[in-house]
Every structure is written in structure tokens, then in C-alpha cells.
Motif scaffolding. Sequence first.
Motif, PDB file in Angstrom:
ATOM      1  N   ASP A  24     -49.020  12.235  -9.464  1.00 38.18           N
ATOM      2  CA  ASP A  24     -47.982  11.330  -9.755  1.00 38.18           C
ATOM      3  C   ASP A  24     -46.544  11.745  -9.163  1.00 38.18           C
ATOM      4  O   ASP A  24     -46.220  12.732  -8.627  1.00 38.18           O
ATOM      5  CB  ASP A  24     -47.615  11.615 -11.391  1.00 38.18           C
ATOM      6  CG  ASP A  24     -46.966  10.630 -12.108  1.00 38.18           C
ATOM      7  OD1 ASP A  24     -46.871   9.378 -11.579  1.00 38.18           O
ATOM      8  OD2 ASP A  24     -47.040  10.583 -13.191  1.00 38.18           O
ATOM      9  N   GLY A  25     -45.740  10.399  -9.110  1.00 39.76           N
ATOM     10  CA  GLY A  25     -44.350  10.618  -8.507  1.00 39.76           C
ATOM     11  C   GLY A  25     -44.305   9.983  -7.248  1.00 39.76           C
ATOM     12  O   GLY A  25     -42.920  10.097  -6.965  1.00 39.76           O
ATOM     13  N   ARG A  28     -40.954   7.601  -7.600  1.00 40.27           N
ATOM     14  CA  ARG A  28     -39.721   8.214  -7.642  1.00 40.27           C
ATOM     15  C   ARG A  28     -39.426   8.736  -6.173  1.00 40.27           C
ATOM     16  O   ARG A  28     -38.521   8.900  -5.925  1.00 40.27           O
ATOM     17  CB  ARG A  28     -39.875   9.254  -8.836  1.00 40.27           C
ATOM     18  CG  ARG A  28     -39.448   8.768 -10.134  1.00 40.27           C
ATOM     19  CD  ARG A  28     -39.873   9.617 -11.365  1.00 40.27           C
ATOM     20  NE  ARG A  28     -41.447   9.577 -11.412  1.00 40.27           N
ATOM     21  CZ  ARG A  28     -42.248  10.295 -12.259  1.00 40.27           C
ATOM     22  NH1 ARG A  28     -41.598  11.295 -12.901  1.00 40.27           N
ATOM     23  NH2 ARG A  28     -43.368  10.270 -12.202  1.00 40.27           N
ATOM     24  N   ARG A  75     -50.145  -3.296 -12.551  1.00 43.65           N
ATOM     25  CA  ARG A  75     -48.859  -3.176 -11.730  1.00 43.65           C
ATOM     26  C   ARG A  75     -48.740  -4.465 -11.014  1.00 43.65           C
ATOM     27  O   ARG A  75     -49.711  -5.298 -11.059  1.00 43.65           O
ATOM     28  CB  ARG A  75     -48.681  -1.852 -10.697  1.00 43.65           C
ATOM     29  CG  ARG A  75     -48.852  -0.494 -11.613  1.00 43.65           C
ATOM     30  CD  ARG A  75     -48.600   0.602 -10.528  1.00 43.65           C
ATOM     31  NE  ARG A  75     -48.421   1.776 -11.463  1.00 43.65           N
ATOM     32  CZ  ARG A  75     -48.145   2.953 -11.040  1.00 43.65           C
ATOM     33  NH1 ARG A  75     -47.567   3.133  -9.737  1.00 43.65           N
ATOM     34  NH2 ARG A  75     -47.916   3.878 -11.824  1.00 43.65           N
TER      35      ARG A  75
HETATM   36 MG    MG Z   1     -46.560   7.674 -12.275  1.00 46.91          MG
END
Ligand code: MG
Length: 246
Positions: A24-25, A28, A75
Motif C-alpha cells: 500500500d501507499g 501517496r 477506482r
Molecule cells: Mg491504498
Amino acid sequence: MLDDALQQIQLNGTLPAHVAIIMDGNGRWARGRALPRPFGHKAGMKAVREVVEGALAAGVEVLSLFAFSQENWQRPAEEIGALMGLLEEYIAREMGDLKEQGVRVRFLGDLDRLPSSQRAAVDRLMSHTAAGEKLALNILISYGSRAELTRAARLLAEEVRRGALDPADIDEDAIARQLYTAAWPDPDLLIRTSGELRLSNFLLWQLAYAELFVTPVLWPDFTRQHLWEAILEYQRRDRRFGKVSV
Ligand code: MG
Ligand code: IPE
Ligand code: IPE
């Protein structure tokens, strides 16, 4: 010369046989560089290579990577398209090395939802690496744990209807046998990157007694060193399984 962390892992002895990772990430990571989200996903592919090689070096037997959830289908189409493109790119680029390294790749999830070109690519990678014996690499795609458990219940019900199974014989093993992960032991260690403290519908049944390791590192920045640090932390844990430690 062996890396210090790797050497320490070997001295400590008790390896997690099965490591699962919620990667995850990526979004970001891209936002931090003022880039569109797909750039983060692209950068994340390098980290996949890192953990595969890190797992091989450490002697982990099973590595399960959460790449795309059932919920991720919600998404924007553009992001999904980019992810599907990267999936194919990953397969084309890594297929030869994975086979050479002795990695057996399985894709777990509702693969029927994949576009036909990606579906063909995942099947290709699975058959191409089928003889791998060093590391079982599970890539969970279009995967949701509740959907997996619901499917298991349906498969058991069908067995009962056929007369092949007595409801009284439905025990924990019978359920586990109907999960995508039936061939492997439960994960010993779950790693989640980017600091989120939740499971996000990942392996709910299988993670019952996994040790949890959450790191603030964003997935594209995750390296084999981070994996080894997580394994070292795992080796310091006291796994009691509800009993009293001796
Ligand atoms: Mg995520
Ligand atoms: C993980 O990164 C990859 C997928 C879920 C496909 P994210 O895309 O969730 O990145 P963040 O959480 O928005 O940073
Ligand atoms: C979980 O990450 C799914 C994958 C890493 C593939 P998400 O980014 O989709 O999870 P939430 O939305 O933060 O719970």
C-alpha cells in the motif's frame, strides 16, 4: 558476504514460512512527487522484485502479495487501466527471471473479472513457472476475503447437495480446503506498508494468528532490507496461540 540482517535471521532460526504483504501507499508516493497515481504503481513494481529476491535469499517458502482488491474495481477507469497495463508489463518483464529463480507464481482471486489480455498473461505466467520449487509466490488480484469465504460456503453446499459431504463433517479444515490458499500454510507474518492499521478485506480467515507488522514506508520505497527487518521483528515475537508461554 552475507548481509548482516540476513545473517542474523539465519542465526535466529525460526523463519516465517509464509509472509503476506499488503502493498500500500503507491498513490501517496506519487502525490509526494506531484505525479499522477499510476507513476506510483509503476514505481511499486521494483519493490515487488525486491521482496521476491529478499524472500528467496532469506528462505521464506511462501510469499503472498495483495496487488489489487475486489474493492479496487471501484477506482477510476483510468487508474484501473494503468494497473492492468502494468500487470502485463510485469509478467512480460519478469517471467524469465522468475522461472530461473525457481519461483512458482499463482494468481489468486476472481480472475474472471480480468480483461482477456491480462487473463491470458496471468495464465501464461502460472504455467510457465509451474515447476518452480524455491518460492511459492501468490499474487492476489481481484481478491476479497469475504468473497473468497462466500465462494467456499457455496462450494461446500454444492458438495452436500451432490451427496459427497455430510454437513456434520464441515469443520475448519473443510472450509480451509475451499479457499484459494488451500495448498499453503496460513501466513505467519503480515506486513502492511504506508502505515494503515487495517486489513482491507485481506485473508481474514488465514490471518487468524499471523504476527502483524505495519511500517510507515510507502510501497515503492520498500526494499529487501525492510523485509528482513520485518522478519527480525517477527523472530522477537512470542507466539502463544492462546496458550501460556513456556
Ligand atoms: Mg491504498
Ligand atoms: C496500493 O497503493 C496499490 C493498490 C491498491 C492497487 P494505493 O493505490 O492504495 O496507494 P495509496 O493508498 O492511495 O497511497
Ligand atoms: C488494499 O489497499 C489493497 C491493496 C493493497 C491491493 P487499499 O488502498 O485499497 O485499501 P484501503 O482502501 O486503504 O483500505
